[in-house]
Design a protein around this motif. Structure first.
Motif, PDB file in Angstrom:
ATOM      1  N   UNK A 138       0.796  -1.184   0.036  1.00  0.00           N
ATOM      2  CA  UNK A 138       0.045  -0.033  -0.004  1.00  0.00           C
ATOM      3  C   UNK A 138       0.927   1.245   0.068  1.00  0.00           C
ATOM      4  N   UNK A 139       1.914   1.231   0.687  1.00  0.00           N
ATOM      5  CA  UNK A 139       3.018   2.553   0.862  1.00  0.00           C
ATOM      6  C   UNK A 139       3.406   2.491  -0.383  1.00  0.00           C
ATOM      7  N   UNK A 140       3.918   1.576  -1.033  1.00  0.00           N
ATOM      8  CA  UNK A 140       4.729   1.612  -2.379  1.00  0.00           C
ATOM      9  C   UNK A 140       3.498   2.023  -3.499  1.00  0.00           C
ATOM     10  N   UNK A 141       2.403   1.494  -3.394  1.00  0.00           N
ATOM     11  CA  UNK A 141       1.409   1.889  -4.421  1.00  0.00           C
ATOM     12  C   UNK A 141       1.321   3.513  -4.384  1.00  0.00           C
ATOM     13  N   UNK A 142       1.260   4.333  -2.906  1.00  0.00           N
ATOM     14  CA  UNK A 142       1.302   5.454  -3.242  1.00  0.00           C
ATOM     15  C   UNK A 142       2.407   6.384  -3.676  1.00  0.00           C
ATOM     16  N   UNK A 143       3.709   5.695  -3.181  1.00  0.00           N
ATOM     17  CA  UNK A 143       4.957   6.311  -3.907  1.00  0.00           C
ATOM     18  C   UNK A 143       5.092   6.135  -5.220  1.00  0.00           C
ATOM     19  N   UNK A 144       4.446   5.198  -6.004  1.00  0.00           N
ATOM     20  CA  UNK A 144       4.274   4.942  -7.474  1.00  0.00           C
ATOM     21  C   UNK A 144       3.356   6.219  -7.905  1.00  0.00           C
ATOM     22  N   UNK A 145       2.453   6.553  -7.186  1.00  0.00           N
ATOM     23  CA  UNK A 145       1.332   7.389  -7.787  1.00  0.00           C
ATOM     24  C   UNK A 145       1.929   8.679  -7.567  1.00  0.00           C
ATOM     25  N   UNK A 146       2.831   9.030  -6.527  1.00  0.00           N
ATOM     26  CA  UNK A 146       3.356  10.273  -6.383  1.00  0.00           C
ATOM     27  C   UNK A 146       4.273  10.456  -7.376  1.00  0.00           C
ATOM     28  N   UNK A 147       5.086   9.386  -7.816  1.00  0.00           N
ATOM     29  CA  UNK A 147       6.007   9.628  -8.902  1.00  0.00           C
ATOM     30  C   UNK A 147       5.276   9.937 -10.109  1.00  0.00           C
ATOM     31  N   UNK A 148       4.240   9.243 -10.584  1.00  0.00           N
ATOM     32  CA  UNK A 148       3.469   9.407 -11.717  1.00  0.00           C
ATOM     33  C   UNK A 148       2.903  10.816 -11.669  1.00  0.00           C
ATOM     34  N   UNK A 149       2.383  11.282 -10.810  1.00  0.00           N
ATOM     35  CA  UNK A 149       1.710  12.196 -10.883  1.00  0.00           C
ATOM     36  C   UNK A 149       2.527  13.714 -10.426  1.00  0.00           C
ATOM     37  N   UNK A 150       3.477  13.521  -9.930  1.00  0.00           N
ATOM     38  CA  UNK A 150       4.426  14.821  -9.726  1.00  0.00           C
ATOM     39  C   UNK A 150       5.687  14.703 -10.261  1.00  0.00           C
ATOM     40  N   UNK A 151       6.170  13.527 -10.852  1.00  0.00           N
ATOM     41  CA  UNK A 151       7.510  13.348 -11.582  1.00  0.00           C
ATOM     42  C   UNK A 151       8.452  13.593 -10.649  1.00  0.00           C
ATOM     43  N   UNK A 152       8.579  13.247  -9.335  1.00  0.00           N
ATOM     44  CA  UNK A 152       9.419  13.506  -8.298  1.00  0.00           C
ATOM     45  C   UNK A 152      10.626  12.558  -8.389  1.00  0.00           C
TER      46      UNK A 152
END
Ligand SMILES: Nc1ncnc2c1ncn2[C@@H]1O[C@H](COP(=O)(O)OP(=O)(O)OP(=O)(O)O)[C@@H](O)[C@H]1O
Ligand SMILES: [Mg+2]
Length: 236
Positions: free
Chosen positions: A173-187
């Motif tokens: 669950x934590x990594x799904x959020x991290x993946x989403x963060x990357x996808x949506x912000x390009x961090x």
């Protein structure tokens, strides 16, 4: 140009180096995983970048040598370190932890928008918004640590063993959020993990460390095809 480049970096905590000349480079908006056994030097590599261990060699961030700057200045330059063991402020509430993450920012409206984004990313935190961080579960604390780092609006996030001590479903669950963060912000991210399956779900590039040296590196799909990597890190 790379966002981050390590050139022949050594690090030591006293006498004797624990990193023996590490080189790696990370593109802007890229994500690299750092794999390796206990004691290989993964955490030390992140500490070298955020400036909490003594180093030699060159550490270039956005073209500038940041080695020796120390944690406050690297944070101000846009490097957010989510340390092993999480690093939230236990006596502050979830909301306060998020706002402390943004303490160098002045853009109040955007800060409020980013708090909302974090709570959308981690809805559990919404339910615990007024709770002390100390009262959160391990998974919730990890979510808060990631969210707090994001609140600094960093250009680079250093994530150290975000799955440590969590139930498998919570870690996913934590990594799904991290993946989403990357996808949506390009961090851009450096992701240290013992759980290679989780790391591989977020990164496109991987560096393997063994006793303070880089032994293998390449694209995630290349490494997944290597027998030695599959055996050591992907369970066969
Ligand atoms: N504060 C410290 N003082 C002295 N030696 C240290 C310190 N922290 C780490 N080391 C040593 O440096 C080496 C690399 O440690 P590091 O924590 O970077 O490994 P790691 O790959 O993150 O391991 P783990 O998977 O267990 O977190 C190890 O030999 C370790 O014992
Ligand atoms: Mg470590």
């Amino acid at each position: 140009m790379s966002l981050l480049e390590l050139q022949d970096v050594t690090a030591s905590y006293g006498q004797g180096s624990v990193l023996h000349g590490i080189s790696l480079s990370l593109a802007e908006h890229g994500a690299t995983g750092i794999l390796g056994a206990n004691g290989a030097g993964k955490t030390t590599t992140l500490r070298a970048i955020s400036g909490t261990v003594r180093t030699t060699g060159r550490i270039l961030f956005d073209g500038r040598d940041i080695s020796g700057l120390g944690p406050d200045r690297t944070a101000r330059l846009g490097i957010a370190h989510v340390p092993e063991g999480r690093g939230t402020l236990p006596q502050l509430s979830v909301r306060e932890n998020l706002l402390v993450g943004a303490y160098q920012r002045r853009d109040r409206k955007q800060i409020a928008t980013d708090v909302d984004y974090c709570l959308d990313l981690f809805p559990q935190l919404q339910q615990r918004i007024a709770s002390h961080a100390a009262a959160l579960s391990g998974g919730e604390q990890q979510m808060l640590a990631v969210a707090r780092a994001f609140m600094a609006k960093p250009r680079l996030m250093l994530l150290d063993e975000a799955s440590l001590g969590l139930a498998p479903s919570t870690a996913r669950h934590v990594y799904e959020a991290v993946r989403r963060l990357r996808r949506e912000t390009g961090l851009s991210m450096l992701v240290v993990e013992q759980n290679a399956v989780l790391a591989f779900s977020v990164v496109e590039h991987v560096t393997v460390l063994e006793t303070g040296r880089v032994t293998v590196e390449g694209r995630t799909d290349e490494l997944m095809g290597m027998d030695s990597v599959r055996r050591a890190y992907l369970g066969g």
